[in-house]
Motif scaffolding. Structure first.
Motif, PDB file in Angstrom:
ATOM      1  N   GLY A  59       0.799  -1.166   0.122  1.00 23.49           N
ATOM      2  CA  GLY A  59       0.050  -0.127   0.180  1.00 23.49           C
ATOM      3  C   GLY A  59       0.838   1.147  -0.195  1.00 23.49           C
ATOM      4  N   ALA A  60       1.929   1.461   0.783  1.00 26.72           N
ATOM      5  CA  ALA A  60       2.663   2.553   0.975  1.00 26.72           C
ATOM      6  C   ALA A  60       3.556   2.780  -0.509  1.00 26.72           C
ATOM      7  CB  ALA A  60       3.761   2.457   1.753  1.00 26.72           C
ATOM      8  N   ILE A  61       3.677   1.535  -1.332  1.00 29.63           N
ATOM      9  CA  ILE A  61       4.328   1.673  -2.557  1.00 29.63           C
ATOM     10  C   ILE A  61       3.537   2.111  -3.716  1.00 29.63           C
ATOM     11  CG2 ILE A  61       5.692   0.507  -4.271  1.00 29.63           C
ATOM     12  CD1 ILE A  61       6.649  -1.559  -2.009  1.00 29.63           C
ATOM     13  N   THR A  62       2.315   1.501  -3.652  1.00 34.19           N
ATOM     14  CA  THR A  62       1.566   1.857  -4.778  1.00 34.19           C
ATOM     15  C   THR A  62       0.855   3.212  -4.494  1.00 34.19           C
ATOM     16  OG1 THR A  62      -0.483   0.835  -3.291  1.00 34.19           O
ATOM     17  CG2 THR A  62       0.607  -0.573  -5.289  1.00 34.19           C
ATOM     18  N   ALA A  63       0.788   3.817  -3.224  1.00 34.38           N
ATOM     19  CA  ALA A  63       0.560   5.287  -3.247  1.00 34.38           C
ATOM     20  C   ALA A  63       1.747   6.199  -3.783  1.00 34.38           C
ATOM     21  CB  ALA A  63       0.170   5.433  -1.600  1.00 34.38           C
ATOM     22  N   ALA A  64       2.931   5.768  -3.494  1.00 35.88           N
ATOM     23  CA  ALA A  64       3.981   6.532  -4.090  1.00 35.88           C
ATOM     24  C   ALA A  64       3.838   6.300  -5.563  1.00 35.88           C
ATOM     25  CB  ALA A  64       5.325   5.977  -3.520  1.00 35.88           C
ATOM     26  N   CYS A  65       3.576   5.307  -6.052  1.00 36.35           N
ATOM     27  CA  CYS A  65       3.609   5.232  -7.420  1.00 36.35           C
ATOM     28  C   CYS A  65       2.531   5.984  -8.171  1.00 36.35           C
ATOM     29  CB  CYS A  65       3.335   3.803  -7.914  1.00 36.35           C
ATOM     30  SG  CYS A  65       4.848   2.444  -7.646  1.00 36.35           S
ATOM     31  N   PHE A  66       1.344   6.359  -7.528  1.00 33.05           N
ATOM     32  CA  PHE A  66       0.219   7.106  -7.590  1.00 33.05           C
ATOM     33  C   PHE A  66       0.760   8.381  -7.905  1.00 33.05           C
ATOM     34  CE2 PHE A  66      -3.046  10.052  -7.211  1.00 33.05           C
ATOM     35  CZ  PHE A  66      -4.040   9.775  -8.005  1.00 33.05           C
ATOM     36  N   LEU A  67       1.472   8.795  -7.029  1.00 35.20           N
ATOM     37  CA  LEU A  67       2.261  10.354  -6.853  1.00 35.20           C
ATOM     38  C   LEU A  67       3.227  10.473  -7.924  1.00 35.20           C
ATOM     39  CD1 LEU A  67       2.750  10.961  -3.285  1.00 35.20           C
ATOM     40  CD2 LEU A  67       0.958  11.649  -4.678  1.00 35.20           C
ATOM     41  N   HIS A  68       3.855   9.254  -8.375  1.00 37.30           N
ATOM     42  CA  HIS A  68       4.956   9.499  -9.347  1.00 37.30           C
ATOM     43  C   HIS A  68       4.446   9.641 -10.690  1.00 37.30           C
ATOM     44  CE1 HIS A  68       8.966   8.912 -11.116  1.00 37.30           C
ATOM     45  NE2 HIS A  68       9.088   7.648 -11.317  1.00 37.30           N
ATOM     46  N   ARG A  69       3.323   9.384 -10.835  1.00 36.57           N
ATOM     47  CA  ARG A  69       2.651   9.658 -12.463  1.00 36.57           C
ATOM     48  C   ARG A  69       2.452  11.166 -12.527  1.00 36.57           C
ATOM     49  NH1 ARG A  69      -1.907   5.102 -14.016  1.00 36.57           N
ATOM     50  NH2 ARG A  69      -0.687   3.066 -13.107  1.00 36.57           N
ATOM     51  N   PHE A  70       2.405  12.080 -11.288  1.00 33.50           N
ATOM     52  CA  PHE A  70       2.192  13.236 -11.494  1.00 33.50           C
ATOM     53  C   PHE A  70       3.634  14.319 -11.439  1.00 33.50           C
ATOM     54  CE2 PHE A  70      -1.490  11.203 -10.197  1.00 33.50           C
ATOM     55  CZ  PHE A  70      -2.434  11.952 -10.992  1.00 33.50           C
ATOM     56  N   THR A  71       4.727  13.411 -11.187  1.00 34.97           N
ATOM     57  CA  THR A  71       5.868  14.061 -10.970  1.00 34.97           C
ATOM     58  C   THR A  71       7.086  13.831 -12.064  1.00 34.97           C
ATOM     59  OG1 THR A  71       6.942  12.116  -9.500  1.00 34.97           O
ATOM     60  CG2 THR A  71       5.499  14.044  -8.541  1.00 34.97           C
ATOM     61  N   GLN A  72       6.611  13.587 -13.336  1.00 30.26           N
ATOM     62  CA  GLN A  72       7.616  13.139 -14.479  1.00 30.26           C
ATOM     63  C   GLN A  72       8.387  14.456 -14.638  1.00 30.26           C
ATOM     64  OE1 GLN A  72       7.778   9.820 -15.398  1.00 30.26           O
ATOM     65  NE2 GLN A  72       6.775   9.589 -13.637  1.00 30.26           N
ATOM     66  N   GLU A  73       7.992  15.620 -14.494  1.00 35.02           N
ATOM     67  CA  GLU A  73       8.737  16.764 -15.357  1.00 35.02           C
ATOM     68  C   GLU A  73       9.876  17.298 -14.090  1.00 35.02           C
ATOM     69  OE1 GLU A  73       7.983  17.631 -18.268  1.00 35.02           O
ATOM     70  OE2 GLU A  73       6.321  16.013 -18.142  1.00 35.02           O
ATOM     71  N   TYR A  74       9.990  16.445 -13.219  1.00 31.77           N
ATOM     72  CA  TYR A  74      11.280  17.081 -12.389  1.00 31.77           C
ATOM     73  C   TYR A  74      11.518  15.986 -11.515  1.00 31.77           C
ATOM     74  CZ  TYR A  74       6.896  17.711  -9.549  1.00 31.77           C
ATOM     75  OH  TYR A  74       5.766  17.558  -9.126  1.00 31.77           O
ATOM     76  N   ARG A  75      12.664  16.415 -10.720  1.00 29.18           N
ATOM     77  CA  ARG A  75      13.210  15.306  -9.654  1.00 29.18           C
ATOM     78  C   ARG A  75      12.436  15.429  -8.590  1.00 29.18           C
ATOM     79  NH1 ARG A  75      19.050  16.806  -8.161  1.00 29.18           N
ATOM     80  NH2 ARG A  75      19.025  14.794  -7.294  1.00 29.18           N
ATOM     81  N   TRP A  76      12.184  14.064  -8.090  1.00 31.29           N
ATOM     82  CA  TRP A  76      11.174  13.934  -7.202  1.00 31.29           C
ATOM     83  C   TRP A  76      11.643  13.111  -5.898  1.00 31.29           C
ATOM     84  CZ3 TRP A  76       8.081   9.452  -6.766  1.00 31.29           C
ATOM     85  CH2 TRP A  76       7.086   9.472  -5.777  1.00 31.29           C
ATOM     86  N   ALA A  77      11.119  13.254  -4.775  1.00 25.95           N
ATOM     87  CA  ALA A  77      11.129  12.257  -3.794  1.00 25.95           C
ATOM     88  C   ALA A  77       9.907  12.485  -2.852  1.00 25.95           C
ATOM     89  CB  ALA A  77      12.438  12.432  -2.637  1.00 25.95           C
ATOM     90  N   HIS A  78       9.446  11.510  -2.256  1.00 31.10           N
ATOM     91  CA  HIS A  78       8.212  11.334  -1.375  1.00 31.10           C
ATOM     92  C   HIS A  78       8.639  10.617   0.109  1.00 31.10           C
ATOM     93  CE1 HIS A  78       4.496  10.149   0.151  1.00 31.10           C
ATOM     94  NE2 HIS A  78       4.671   8.532   0.122  1.00 31.10           N
ATOM     95  N   LEU A  79       8.253  11.373   1.208  1.00 31.34           N
ATOM     96  CA  LEU A  79       8.532  11.115   2.353  1.00 31.34           C
ATOM     97  C   LEU A  79       7.092  10.590   2.978  1.00 31.34           C
ATOM     98  CD1 LEU A  79      11.171  13.458   3.765  1.00 31.34           C
ATOM     99  CD2 LEU A  79      11.429  11.218   2.936  1.00 31.34           C
ATOM    100  N   ASP A  80       6.836   9.410   3.244  1.00 33.41           N
ATOM    101  CA  ASP A  80       6.025   8.895   4.170  1.00 33.41           C
ATOM    102  C   ASP A  80       6.109   8.880   5.466  1.00 33.41           C
ATOM    103  OD1 ASP A  80       3.503   7.509   4.999  1.00 33.41           O
ATOM    104  OD2 ASP A  80       3.168   6.273   3.282  1.00 33.41           O
ATOM    105  N   ILE A  81       5.384   9.794   6.168  1.00 37.35           N
ATOM    106  CA  ILE A  81       5.539  10.055   7.919  1.00 37.35           C
ATOM    107  C   ILE A  81       4.540   9.536   8.710  1.00 37.35           C
ATOM    108  CG2 ILE A  81       7.463  11.912   6.989  1.00 37.35           C
ATOM    109  CD1 ILE A  81       5.273  13.833   8.074  1.00 37.35           C
ATOM    110  N   ALA A  82       3.861   8.734   8.045  1.00 36.44           N
ATOM    111  CA  ALA A  82       2.573   8.424   8.822  1.00 36.44           C
ATOM    112  C   ALA A  82       3.331   7.565  10.156  1.00 36.44           C
ATOM    113  CB  ALA A  82       1.625   7.245   8.066  1.00 36.44           C
TER     114      ALA A  82
END
Length: 478
Positions: free
Chosen positions: A425-448
């Motif tokens: 679930g944490a991975i697919t959530a990040a993969c969802f966001l990744h679809r909207f970040t193709q135009e720049y360098r990106w990292a996601h921090l899940d701090i739940a």
């Protein structure tokens, strides 16, 4: 909390305590340097061994000696970062109502831990009693470090982090009836008034978002009587460089919407805005430290409520990017407010983007409450964040965002669903966001798992403000 360096191990002043970290393997030698009369006899009578976190308080050994508080390190050569956090809490808890000033002797602590320990002391000194009718006031105001390998520059940076982290914790601890999207927007404006030469604030209301086509965001906020806001803070906007953009999830209360959560523990969903609170805390710390770096903070602020206007499971929305999303679960709302905000911030031509979000319970299951989840397809960016986490002892653990997981988000009626099933679930959530970040360098921090503590110690931690400040400071040094 005032932090400074002193060249005097002992200072006889009212309200001042001398604190000495003691190595059990060097106990006899250390006691000879302290203001203890007849140390051998004292050891025999007290049975003090300097085991880890073993404390001993001595008041007025003589008319010329300060109050003395011994704190055992155990074997100093075997000390670890997580143990320093416990020691810091022991010192603060024992002395915050007894001492106005602490002089802390670090000579027994290995040098590489001096910075971590100073930072841990500021974190341990935090309290939140705004809503208690009977307030317990602490009198501790100052910590002076003796025999330390800290510079005044490092202490100033720690002090800036301290103010930013406390700001984040104060915001996170506010109840949902006080802290709603407009409240976070107001806090940004107040911060800009405090630092007018450093900050510029822009606020998008729901009308602005509708005109832009931020329909994923609005699908979350439309169920609440509290309208959503996107808040943009530009720090050092005048610098001629591409900005680092920090995007924070600011769901001020998350009921789950129509996919409503169980009642047990729902009070903790006031912490679902800790990503946005982190961004505000980092911006405050930047203003306090005046780091020479251009940063844009974006707060995606909404309240997720069930109502006659709320989004239903199965609804389809078109995002600001033009991609369509089938909303299969309205409790997977953080990715919806984030995806439109991640598209919006492209207009700032970012050098890189980091989003910070209490995004998934799955990340808590995977990593617990020790480290934050890190997701990025950019190895250099991921490694820089990992290094900054080790330096600040605000650590992360990298998880994959491989293309292999993307098919779990497939929808037969839209470009994607907003959830990917039971697994990862944490991975697919990040993969969802990744679809909207193709135009720049990106990292996601899940701090739940790291943004707040539960139970008797319930409260916001202010993480990952130290991590992000260290990351930004490293970029300035480079």
């Amino acid at each position: 909390m005032k932090l400074n360096i002193t060249s005097h191990a002992f200072e006889k002043q009212n309200g001042t305590f001398h604190v000495s970290l003691v190595d059990e393997e060097q106990l006899q030698q250390q006691l000879q340097t302290l203001a203890i009369t007849q140390p051998d006899q004292w050891l025999e009578l007290s049975q003090y061994k300097a085991k880890f976190d073993e404390t001993q308080l001595l008041i007025q050994q003589s008319n010329h000696a300060p109050a003395l508080f011994l704190v055992g390190l155990g074997k100093a050569r075997a000390i670890a970062g997580h143990k320093l956090i416990k020691l810091a809490h022991s010192i603060i808890k024992s002395l915050q109502n007894k001492a106005e000033k602490i002089i802390l002797d670090l000579s027994a602590l290995p040098q590489q831990f001096h910075y971590h320990f100073a930072l841990a002391l500021t974190q341990a000194s935090y309290s939140f009693n705004q809503y208690k009718s009977k307030k317990t006031e602490t009198i501790l105001q100052e910590i002076s470090f003796f025999a330390s390998h800290l510079s005044t520059t490092q202490l100033a940076f720690i002090a800036a982090i301290h103010k930013g982290q406390n700001f984040t914790r104060d915001l996170g601890n506010q109840p949902g009836n006080i802290c709603f999207p407009e409240y976070l927007a107001e806090q940004a404006l107040v911060l800009a008034q405090e630092f007018p030469d450093l900050l510029k604030v822009t606020i998008l209301d729901e009308k602005d978002m509708a005109e832009l086509g931020m329909n994923a965001f609005l699908a979350v906020s439309q169920g609440s009587e509290r309208p959503g806001r996107v808040v943009i803070l530009e720090y050092s906007a005048q610098l001629e460089q591409k900005p680092v953009v920090l995007v924070g999830k600011g769901v001020t209360f998350d009921t789950g919407g129509i996919s409503i959560k169980p009642a047990a523990g729902m009070d903790e969903m006031k912490f679902d805005m800790c990503g946005a609170a982190t961004v505000l805390g980092v911006i405050r710390a930047l203003c306090e430290s005046r780091l020479a770096i251009k940063v844009v903070g974006a707060l995606a602020c909404a309240e997720n409520m069930p109502s006659g206007k709320a989004t239903r499971p199965g609804d389809i929305v078109t995002t600001l990017s033009g991609q369509t999303v089938e909303i299969l679960n309205t409790d997977a709302e953080g990715r919806l407010v984030l995806c439109d905000t991640l598209t919006y911030i492209q207009r700032y031509d970012p050098e890189l983007v980091i989003d910070i979000a209490t995004l998934t319970g799955a990340c808590v299951v995977a990593l617990g409450q020790v480290v934050s989840g890190l997701f990025s397809a950019d190895n250099t960016l991921a490694n820089d964040l990992i290094e900054a986490g080790e330096q600040s002892f605000d650590r992360v653990w990298r998880l994959p965002v491989m293309e292999d997981y993307q098919e779990l988000l497939d929808s037969p009626v839209a470009d994607m669903g907003n959830i990917g099933g039971r697994f990862g679930g944490a991975i697919t959530a990040a993969c969802f966001l990744h679809r909207f970040t193709q135009e720049y360098r990106w990292a996601h921090l899940d701090i739940a798992g790291t943004a707040w503590l539960q139970g008797a110690q319930k409260g916001a931690t202010g993480r990952p403000v130290p991590l992000l400040m260290q990351f930004l400071a490293n970029r300035v040094q480079d």
